[in-house]
Write a protein that holds these residues in place. Structure first.
Motif, PDB file in Angstrom:
ATOM      1  N   HIS A   1      36.508  44.316  58.269  1.00 54.55           N
ATOM      2  CA  HIS A   1      35.852  43.038  57.951  1.00 54.55           C
ATOM      3  C   HIS A   1      35.519  42.913  56.479  1.00 54.55           C
ATOM      4  N   GLU A   2      36.423  43.393  55.614  1.00 51.88           N
ATOM      5  CA  GLU A   2      36.248  43.179  54.177  1.00 51.88           C
ATOM      6  C   GLU A   2      36.453  41.687  53.892  1.00 51.88           C
ATOM      7  N   ARG A   3      35.847  41.197  52.828  1.00 60.45           N
ATOM      8  CA  ARG A   3      36.013  39.793  52.473  1.00 60.45           C
ATOM      9  C   ARG A   3      37.385  39.565  51.855  1.00 60.45           C
TER      10      ARG A   3
ATOM     11  N   GLU B   1      39.680  34.638  42.927  1.00 62.03           N
ATOM     12  CA  GLU B   1      40.404  34.699  41.654  1.00 62.03           C
ATOM     13  C   GLU B   1      39.823  35.754  40.720  1.00 62.03           C
ATOM     14  N   ASP B   2      38.487  35.905  40.695  1.00 58.97           N
ATOM     15  CA  ASP B   2      37.913  36.888  39.773  1.00 58.97           C
ATOM     16  C   ASP B   2      38.080  38.324  40.254  1.00 58.97           C
ATOM     17  N   ASP B   3      38.605  38.492  41.470  1.00 60.64           N
ATOM     18  CA  ASP B   3      38.932  39.846  41.942  1.00 60.64           C
ATOM     19  C   ASP B   3      40.339  40.271  41.512  1.00 60.64           C
ATOM     20  N   MET B   4      41.080  39.366  40.880  1.00 61.80           N
ATOM     21  CA  MET B   4      42.471  39.627  40.536  1.00 61.80           C
ATOM     22  C   MET B   4      42.616  39.943  39.050  1.00 61.80           C
ATOM     23  N   GLU B   5      43.688  40.625  38.702  1.00 65.52           N
ATOM     24  CA  GLU B   5      44.019  40.922  37.313  1.00 65.52           C
ATOM     25  C   GLU B   5      45.499  40.639  37.078  1.00 65.52           C
ATOM     26  N   GLU B   6      45.832  40.331  35.835  1.00 65.32           N
ATOM     27  CA  GLU B   6      47.248  40.223  35.471  1.00 65.32           C
ATOM     28  C   GLU B   6      47.691  41.597  34.964  1.00 65.32           C
ATOM     29  N   TRP B   7      48.561  42.210  35.713  1.00 66.38           N
ATOM     30  CA  TRP B   7      48.995  43.569  35.366  1.00 66.38           C
ATOM     31  C   TRP B   7      50.396  43.514  34.768  1.00 66.38           C
ATOM     32  N   PHE B   8      50.547  44.089  33.568  1.00 65.33           N
ATOM     33  CA  PHE B   8      51.836  44.121  32.883  1.00 65.33           C
ATOM     34  C   PHE B   8      52.558  45.428  33.205  1.00 65.33           C
ATOM     35  N   ALA B   9      53.852  45.309  33.434  1.00 66.00           N
ATOM     36  CA  ALA B   9      54.632  46.475  33.819  1.00 66.00           C
ATOM     37  C   ALA B   9      54.689  47.522  32.712  1.00 66.00           C
ATOM     38  N   ARG B  10      54.532  47.099  31.453  1.00 64.58           N
ATOM     39  CA  ARG B  10      54.570  48.063  30.360  1.00 64.58           C
ATOM     40  C   ARG B  10      53.655  47.575  29.253  1.00 64.58           C
ATOM     41  N   VAL B  11      52.765  48.451  28.769  1.00 69.89           N
ATOM     42  CA  VAL B  11      51.863  48.109  27.662  1.00 69.89           C
ATOM     43  C   VAL B  11      51.921  49.232  26.637  1.00 69.89           C
ATOM     44  N   ASP B  12      51.512  48.903  25.396  1.00 68.34           N
ATOM     45  CA  ASP B  12      51.491  49.928  24.358  1.00 68.34           C
ATOM     46  C   ASP B  12      50.153  50.654  24.392  1.00 68.34           C
ATOM     47  N   LYS B  13      49.919  51.496  23.395  1.00 68.41           N
ATOM     48  CA  LYS B  13      48.699  52.314  23.403  1.00 68.41           C
ATOM     49  C   LYS B  13      47.439  51.474  23.238  1.00 68.41           C
TER      50      LYS B  13
ATOM     51  N   GLU C   1      36.127  44.969  46.013  1.00 65.13           N
ATOM     52  CA  GLU C   1      35.893  45.266  47.423  1.00 65.13           C
ATOM     53  C   GLU C   1      36.274  44.061  48.271  1.00 65.13           C
ATOM     54  N   CYS C   2      37.567  43.883  48.408  1.00 66.95           N
ATOM     55  CA  CYS C   2      38.074  42.755  49.173  1.00 66.95           C
ATOM     56  C   CYS C   2      39.504  43.050  49.596  1.00 66.95           C
ATOM     57  N   PHE C   3      39.996  42.241  50.517  1.00 66.53           N
ATOM     58  CA  PHE C   3      41.397  42.289  50.933  1.00 66.53           C
ATOM     59  C   PHE C   3      42.073  40.983  50.534  1.00 66.53           C
ATOM     60  N   LEU C   4      43.342  41.085  50.151  1.00 64.79           N
ATOM     61  CA  LEU C   4      44.107  39.867  49.884  1.00 64.79           C
ATOM     62  C   LEU C   4      44.375  39.114  51.177  1.00 64.79           C
ATOM     63  N   ASN C   5      44.636  39.880  52.236  1.00 71.12           N
ATOM     64  CA  ASN C   5      44.826  39.320  53.570  1.00 71.12           C
ATOM     65  C   ASN C   5      45.887  38.217  53.578  1.00 71.12           C
ATOM     66  N   GLN C   6      47.012  38.511  52.921  1.00 71.76           N
ATOM     67  CA  GLN C   6      48.172  37.612  52.908  1.00 71.76           C
ATOM     68  C   GLN C   6      49.378  38.406  53.432  1.00 71.76           C
ATOM     69  N   PRO C   7      49.401  38.651  54.746  1.00 68.18           N
ATOM     70  CA  PRO C   7      50.328  39.647  55.290  1.00 68.18           C
ATOM     71  C   PRO C   7      51.804  39.322  55.095  1.00 68.18           C
ATOM     72  N   PHE C   8      52.150  38.064  54.884  1.00 68.84           N
ATOM     73  CA  PHE C   8      53.565  37.719  54.800  1.00 68.84           C
ATOM     74  C   PHE C   8      53.938  37.092  53.461  1.00 68.84           C
ATOM     75  N   LYS C   9      53.117  37.355  52.438  1.00 67.63           N
ATOM     76  CA  LYS C   9      53.384  36.795  51.124  1.00 67.63           C
ATOM     77  C   LYS C   9      54.371  37.685  50.372  1.00 67.63           C
ATOM     78  N   HIS C  10      55.363  37.048  49.714  1.00 64.02           N
ATOM     79  CA  HIS C  10      56.321  37.757  48.891  1.00 64.02           C
ATOM     80  C   HIS C  10      55.872  37.693  47.434  1.00 64.02           C
ATOM     81  N   ILE C  11      55.797  38.847  46.795  1.00 66.57           N
ATOM     82  CA  ILE C  11      55.263  38.939  45.444  1.00 66.57           C
ATOM     83  C   ILE C  11      56.329  38.502  44.441  1.00 66.57           C
ATOM     84  N   VAL C  12      55.966  37.602  43.518  1.00 70.45           N
ATOM     85  CA  VAL C  12      56.900  37.084  42.512  1.00 70.45           C
ATOM     86  C   VAL C  12      56.359  37.437  41.135  1.00 70.45           C
TER      87      VAL C  12
END
Length: 1526
Positions: A555-557, A561-573, A595-606
């Motif tokens: 029963h996690e919430r 939007e503020d629980d998310m981050e933009e993650w880059f596949a490669r960063v410098d130092k 402390e949450c779940f995305l709870n989007q079981p059938f979403k395809h990541i783009v």
């Protein structure tokens, strides 16, 4: 790991299940678990995409189970009858469809994720010879190909079916296939044409008569292989795989992203040629870099793996070392899949072809690979243990980095050690990776040293998460990591999970104190669900547990939007995004601590991408370039020119070509002027390019000189003869050159071994062989790149690359003089049988046969007290019980020297189980699809023959009535490559007067009719019988014309020829008188005047043949004109160019011949073997023998021992072998390349412009051109054209069948030709029981009473006069209703059927009475048929059996104690032993035990325990043969 086919049964394995389900709740702060137990292991576990519905198969009980709540509850699919679900198949492109296939004709489909299932029927059974039964269309889910099989008795033929409406209707696509595929078999692939994308199908097609893979073709159809409206011929075509020509030998096809990849093979090699297309219209051969510095870049069968490729390139790993401890090289293609460059050397592979290589899911350019650090030791030392290290690349393989955890290097277990299903490291969860590994300098043991590591930055840094090895899985797009400790025991009682990328972990106990051994931990393919499945085995019954784990109970919430981050596949130092593959790539993912779940079981990541400007990092070395110490790309091989560059140019001409750099395939960087200037094309010389004369972008051609170039090499030592072995090069081989291995001999001395790769222009003596006592040289019979050097002990040296490099293995026992040591498998290069001698004491020695599956690294005992063992399994033969692993062995009934009885045993599982197939067996022989056994009747002291097609059921051979030999003492199995056994049975046993009868079998080798009587054999039962190579059904024999003369009278021999596979024989017509003199008589061929030829029994070199497979219809022989064959010393040399119909004399006396350039060059020379002591001239023809020129090859006369060239007949180089005026042995290369510098071209549209004309073989008395029910047309070079053949000549047109005539039939069992030429029943005898037809053909509805005729197995005729069906039909037992429906006629039909015959009977009878002049019963050839075309029949081109092959002798002949086996002068050319075939004459199969062989190139007596065997000689029980000198 995500499952799309977890534990999928690739072959139908049978298991059984019982079912108990108990929902069990875990604690409130942990996941909810549901447990279901089964009796049997759940296999083939599959999720329907974007749902919680999952299926699995219980293959022991043949049931399928379904859950619609992610495994919480399970039910058997009840729409399918219990016990009928043989194979579960998921649709590749429709997430709602699946199929359950049965072993019958009724199957089941669903289009609602298994909620309901509908029946569908197929007209054929699913194929048991392949794993890919269903092929799906990527755009239309209703279009499916069903790869099936149609069986008749024990013989099965593969057939493809198709549907365009989801199996509502199923139709036949094509027969005689080896798999069919949609062109649109991938979302990314397109032909560029919407209609072609919809309908185009590609099939691998077997040749109509040849079962061999070398003759398979790729065919394409755009209308499902249906006949066009204006033609009865099916609509199909062969694509030009090799740019401008079709290629035979297609063995596999794969759709890889936007490419289709086709692999081909050819005779004599296991090297594959790979062809690539991006649209099925334009094809290219895949080109690999030149081999260098020990890097072998050949692509070999079962030694390459197509890896997970990108949308812009193909990646292939090629094995480079022995299969028991394999390593590879990873290649990456350019953007059109044509040119490959070496990317990673020394990759770690296992014996199953799996490679430690994996791309990080969803992120471009990142992959992990394991390499072998101590590769030199592994490559050279058999027992070296690999030191495997792990590396990662972030630029698609341009550079690699060490993998580290907390600053220390770690190494990770990968694909070669799979412990779960699906991907090893990554999932669609952005940047999240898990792996089992260890710290240190190399990878260590999984169980002892493995720990769980986690990375959340796509592998850049890692953290140790848990101690010990675990199975692991990702959920909720990385929000949940789940792990379960791996174990070999049922002692695991908990799972662990992490909600913060593996920093901290919690435990959850399995329900009710359950302990298990985990097998699978999995979830949906998107790794976005909160639910998982754990499958394990317990010690309680039912043993198998399936646990559904649901984290939704926490029963996690739901994340905001503020629980998310933009993650880059490669960063410098500094944490700023850097460009990877020309762009930045970022993903939105949950923060690690949220402390949450995305709870989007059938979403395809783009991902989100932004292109960058190009920099140096976006470029790599181009094809055949590598970086030097300074980091610059320098050439390591020839350069690939643009299309059309340097055509007809001079070497110093230039073109714009590569700078040595290319943009990395798939890199999306934006071009800049600076980078374009730095890496743009540069001026190159034409002398730098790769290619061949006449090819697009080919090398500049060398002008013709119209001269023979000579290169002589002299060898000191006073050698008296040569032992020589030609290693024929396969058409799919990428290597150039013509390889010969040879050594001299004299008296008891053997010379050093020499190898040439340029047909004798240069020779070298390998250092690896100099200090070894080599007693035999044995090329692999099927794969001529491989050659073995047998020592007097148990060390065996071998080369896998035609003598370039050498390795060795230790044989299990020393070779024996009583048995040939090696037997080979036709498909598996590394499967070997070794027969050697083992001694348990001074007087207790016996033969032992052992087998290896890895080329000699490991051996296991197959049979003790074995006389003869042979691989009889092959992919070529589609018999369910004739497995690829099948081995037959002849051995003593009891493992004791006192046991005299020999039994025949067979195994399909490497002797884990074996079955006795025959007792009191003298020997067995294999030829084509037949296995023939000679059994001794101990009471009557006679032999009995039996035959089998599957190695399991052996049927007694039924000889025709009247053919009575009270004591059958000898069988010789002749060339049987036309779907019938030609069996010679000796009928006269008096020494010096021996002859016999050739019997010809039906298609299963059991029922025989007389083909020819009084056929000559020698005292060793070798027979004057020889087939014309490359043509179907043409053979020559010598018969004894005076069989009734006194036994002291010499045999008077006459030559006869057949053009219809022995159904009829005729004398040879005499040649016309010529400038060399008149003949004693002229005739079209009769018993008083004909051309007679010296046959096999008089040939000193049994490796020589009348004909060449590549020069169809051309034949040479020695002989004379008269009423019978004269002394060989008086013979002249004769030639035919029309398959023996007409002949001409080309030289007085006996001349040795050789044919090159596929008949374009013919050379004659007088040799010592033909009675000429010395000579200095030879004769040659460049126009198929129409004119001859003489060439003086030496200033003074020399002895010429032999003339040779490549058996394939495509070379323009020849070798003279002999002794010069100083008494030293020499070889003289004669190169005829200077006579033409242009490749011959065929123009089908304008024959006048073509360098070829079409030639068809004819029956001498059948003018319509139909032979065996069809007409074949072959390309022949026009004699006047000055060009050479650059490719193997093939018939250009497909077969069109003729109507059946009398010539398509022969006499049936117990029938024989009467004086009128009709097949009449032998008086006092009964015909074969016609109901046997129904037993042999279970699907048959009816049978016909015997008419006296049966179809020649070779014929393809259709319609016309059916001589075998001119009697009343009768229903087969149990088929009465079907028979009645088939023959039920309407009243109108009955009226005409009755009245019309009565009306015309009188007129017909009157006409016959007026016109009959005794013509009834005469054989009239060519009454029906038309002008049609047919390709060359390759079972003749590649016969598996040789011509006068195998003899089983049951008479009381002296057995020579200590009889030796002898190796051959060119085992590649002349091996007469188990599993071997003569390259020129066809294969000699072995029927015999201990046997001494002496031949023209044999070792002299007293030279040791070994000598040389001709490829055409069979083994004769207890016989000896006199030695002959060269």
């Amino acid at each position: 790991m995500r499952v799309r086919g977890a534990l999928r049964a690739t072959t139908a394995v049978l298991l059984s299940a019982g079912l108990w389900a108990t929902p069990l709740a875990a604690k409130n702060d942990g996941p909810t678990m549901h447990l279901t137990t089964f009796n049997n292991i759940p296999r083939n576990l599959n999720y329907f995409d974007d749902s919680d519905v999952v299926l699995f198969q219980d293959p022991e009980d043949n049931n399928v189970y379904r859950s619609e709540d992610h495994g919480a509850k399970w039910e058997r699919v009840k729409d399918v009858p219990e016990g009928k679900a043989f194979l579960l198949y998921m649709h590749d492109f429709d997430p709602k469809r699946a199929y359950i296939l049965t072993e019958g004709y009724t199957h089941y489909r669903t289009d609602d994720r298994g909620k309901t299932w509908q029946k569908f029927k197929t007209p054929a059974l699913m194929s048991m010879f392949r794993g890919d039964i269903l092929q799906f269309h990527a755009s239309d889910p209703d279009r499916i190909i069903f790869n099936a099989m149609a069986c008749e008795g024990i013989l099965c033929q593969e057939v493809a079916l198709y549907t365009t409406d989801g199996f509502k209707n199923t139709k036949e696509l094509r027969r005689n296939t080896d798999g069919c595929w949609w062109a649109k078999g991938s979302d990314l692939f397109t032909t560029g044409d919407e209609d072609l994308d919809k309908n185009r199908v590609l099939c691998i097609a077997h040749d109509t008569f040849s079962p061999f893979k070398q003759d398979q073709r790729l065919v394409i159809s755009d209308n499902f292989f249906q006949p066009a409206a204006e033609s009865k011929n099916i609509q199909e075509f062969e694509p030009n795989l090799d740019t401008n020509k079709a290629v035979q030998g297609v063995v596999s096809l794969a759709v890889v992203k936007k490419f289709i990849l086709v692999a081909t093979t050819s005779l004599n090699t296991d090297e594959m040629a790979l062809f690539v297309t991006a649209d099925t219209k334009k094809w290219h051969r895949a080109v690999f870099p030149a081999s260098h510095e020990g890097h072998d870049h050949r692509v070999l069968q079962e030694a390459y793996t197509v890896l997970e490729s990108t949308n812009y390139s193909i990646q292939i790993d090629v094995m480079t070392t022995r299969p028991s401890n394999p390593m590879g090289i990873l290649f990456t293609s350019n953007s059109n899949g044509t040119y490959f460059k070496e990317n990673i050397p020394h990759t770690n592979r296992n014996e199953h072809g799996h490679v430690d290589f994996e791309k990080v899911k969803g992120i471009q350019g990142i992959f992990l690979v394991n390499r072998v650090e101590n590769w030199e030791d592994v490559a050279t030392k058999r027992n070296a243990k690999k030191k495997v290290v792990s590396e990662i690349t972030f630029d698609d393989g341009r550079t690699f980095e060490e993998i580290t955890a907390d600053g220390k290097r770690i190494h990770l277990h990968s694909v070669t050690e799979l412990s779960n299903v699906g991907s090893v490291y990554s999932s669609p969860a952005p940047g999240l990776l898990m792996a089992i590994g260890n710290r240190g300098d190399h990878l260590k043991d999984y169980w002892e040293d493995g720990n769980l590591y986690v990375s959340d930055d796509a592998g850049k840094t890692w953290t140790k998460a848990l101690d010990g090895p675990h199975k692991y899985e990702f959920g909720d797009q990385g929000s949940i990591l789940v792990a379960v400790r791996d174990s070999l025991e049922a002692d695991i009682s908990e799972i662990k999970y992490s909600l913060d990328h593996g920093i901290s972990w919690k435990k959850a106990s399995l329900p009710d104190g359950l302990k298990m051994r985990p097998y699978i931990l999995t979830t949906t393919q998107q790794s976005a669900s909160l639910k998982f499945l754990l499958i394990g085995k317990t010690t309680k019954s039912p043993q198998w547990s399936v646990i559904s784990i649901d984290f939704d109970g926490l029963h996690e919430r739901t994340c905001k939007e503020d629980d998310m981050e933009e993650w880059f596949a490669r960063v410098d130092k500094d944490g700023k995004p850097t460009c990877l593959m020309g762009h930045t790539q970022s993903f939105s993912r949950r923060k690690k601590k949220a402390e949450c779940f995305l709870n989007q079981p059938f979403k395809h990541i783009v991902p989100k991408t932004v292109d960058c400007d190009c920099t140096d990092k976006d470029y790599e070395c181009d094809f055949n370039f590598e970086r030097d110490e300074d980091g610059k790309c320098v050439a390591k091989g020839p350069i690939i020119p643009p299309d059309g560059a340097c055509r007809d140019a001079k070497p110093d001409d230039t073109f714009k070509g590569t700078s040595g750099y290319r943009k990395i395939p798939g890199n999306t960087c934006k071009p800049t002027k600076e980078m374009d200037a730095k890496y743009g094309d540069v001026e190159r010389k034409c002398s730098e390019i790769i290619g061949g004369p006449g090819s697009p972008g080919g090398k500049p051609s060398t002008p013709a000189t119209d001269k023979i170039e000579q290169t002589q090499k002299t060898f000191k030592g006073g050698w008296e003869a040569w032992e020589k072995h030609y290693l024929e090069r396969g058409e799919s081989s990428s290597s150039e050159g013509e390889t010969i291995i040879m050594r001299g001999r004299k008296s008891n001395e053997l010379g050093p071994i020499y190898i040439t790769n340029d047909h004798g222009k240069t020779w070298n003596a390998p250092d690896d062989l100099k200090d070894e006592k080599i007693v035999a040289i044995i090329p692999h019979y099927y794969f001529k790149d491989m050659v073995y050097f047998i020592t007097s002990k148990n060390k065996v040296i071998y080369s896998a690359d035609r003598g370039k490099t050498f390795h060795s293995f230790k044989a299990p026992h020393e070779p024996s003089r009583d048995a040939f040591p090696l037997s080979f498998h036709p498909d598996k290069k590394n499967w070997l049988l070794w027969t050697g001698i083992k001694c348990d004491g001074d007087d207790d020695c016996y033969l032992v046969t052992s087998f290896t599956k890895d080329g000699g690294d490991h051996w296991q005992t197959a049979a003790r007290y074995a006389e003869h063992c042979e691989f009889t399994g092959s992919k070529a033969y589609k018999y369910p019980d004739r497995k690829e692993e099948q081995i037959l062995c002849l051995k003593r009934a009891k493992e004791s020297k006192s046991s005299k009885e020999l039994v025949l045993v067979s195994t399909n599982d490497w002797f884990d189980n074996e079955e006795v197939r025959g007792r009191n067996v003298k020997d067995f022989a294999t030829m084509a699809e037949f296995i023939v056994v000679a059994t001794e009747n101990t009471e009557n002291k006679t032999l009995q023959a039996s035959a089998s097609l599957d190695g399991v059921v052996f049927a007694e051979a039924k000889f025709p009535f009247g053919f009575e030999v009270p004591h059958q003492h000898a069988y010789t199995v002749l060339d049987s490559s036309t779907h019938a056994v030609n069996l010679f049975v000796a009928t006269e046993m008096t020494e010096g007067r021996r002859y016999g009868t050739i019997l010809k079998s039906n298609s299963n080798g059991t029922s025989y009719v007389v083909s020819a009587r009084n056929v000559n054999c020698n005292d060793d039962f070798y027979v004057d019988f020889e087939k014309m190579l490359g043509l179907e059904g043409v053979a020559l024999i010598n018969t004894v014309a005076n069989p009734n003369d006194k036994q002291s009278a010499p045999k008077r021999l006459q030559t006869k020829i057949t053009h219809n596979d022995g159904a009829q024989w005729a004398y040879l017509s005499t040649p016309p008188n010529d400038d060399l003199g008149k003949f004693p008589c002229q005739s079209r061929g009769d018993e008083k005047c004909a051309l007679h030829l010296h046959g096999y029994t008089e040939r000193r070199d049994h490796g020589k043949t009348y004909s060449s497979r590549s020069a169809v219809g051309i034949m040479f022989a020695w002989g004379n004109v008269g009423d019978s064959l004269g002394p060989i010393k008086d013979a002249d040399t004769f030639m035919t160019t029309d398959a023996g119909i007409t002949w001409k004399r080309v030289r007085k006396g006996r001349w040795t011949w050789a044919l090159g350039d596929q008949g374009g060059v013919i050379v004659l020379v007088q040799t010592t073997a033909a009675g000429t002591k010395k000579t200095k001239t030879l004769a040659y023809s460049l126009d198929q023998g129409q004119t001859w020129k003489e060439h003086e090859f030496s200033e003074e006369e020399v002895e010429v021992w032999d003339l040779s060239t490549m058996r394939a007949g495509g070379s323009r180089n020849f070798l003279l072998w002999g002794k010069d005026a100083n008494g030293e042995a020499f070889t003289l290369n004669l190169d005829f390349s200077g006579f033409s510098d242009r490749v011959c071209k065929h123009n089908a549209d304008d024959p006048s412009k073509s360098d070829y004309y079409l030639w068809s073989p004819k029956h001498p008395m059948q003018p319509d051109g139909c032979l065996f029910g069809h007409v074949s047309q072959y390309l022949r070079k026009k004699p006047e054209r000055k060009c050479y053949n650059d490719l193997k000549l093939q018939a250009l047109y497909g077969k069109q069948d003729c109507s059946c005539t009398r010539e398509d039939y022969e006499c049936d069992y117990n029938f024989e030709l009467d004086p009128f030429g009709q097949c009449s029943l032998v008086p006092g005898l009964q015909p074969k029981d016609p109901t046997e037809w129904c037993k042999e053909h279970p699907d048959a509805v009816e049978y016909h009473e015997p008419t006296g005729y049966r179809r020649i197995p070779l014929t393809t005729c259709v319609g016309g006069r059916q001589f075998d069906q001119q009697s009343e039909p009768h229903p087969c037992p149990g088929k009465e209703e079907e028979f009645e429906r088939k023959h039920r006629a309407s009243g109108v039909a009955l009226f005409f059927a009755i009245t019309v015959p009565i009306a015309v009977a009188g007129a017909v009878g009157w006409y016959v009475w007026r016109n009959w002049t005794g013509k009834f019963g005469q054989i009239r050839l060519g009454e029906h048929g038309g002008a049609v075309f047919e390709t060359e029949r390759p079972w003749v081109r590649y016969p598996v059996i040789a011509l006068s092959a195998v003899v089983a002798v049951g008479m009381a002949l002296p057995v020579v104690v200590g009889a030796v086996w002898r190796s051959v002068s060119g085992w590649a050319e002349r091996v007469g032993v188990p599993g071997f075939a003569g390259s020129g004459r066809g294969r000699w199969t072995r029927l015999g035990g201990s046997r001494r062989f002496t031949t023209r190139d044999s070792f002299a007596r007293g030279s040791g325990d070994y000598s040389i065997v001709e490829d055409d000689e069979g083994e004769l029980l207890g016989e000896d043969e006199s030695d002959e000198e060269v």
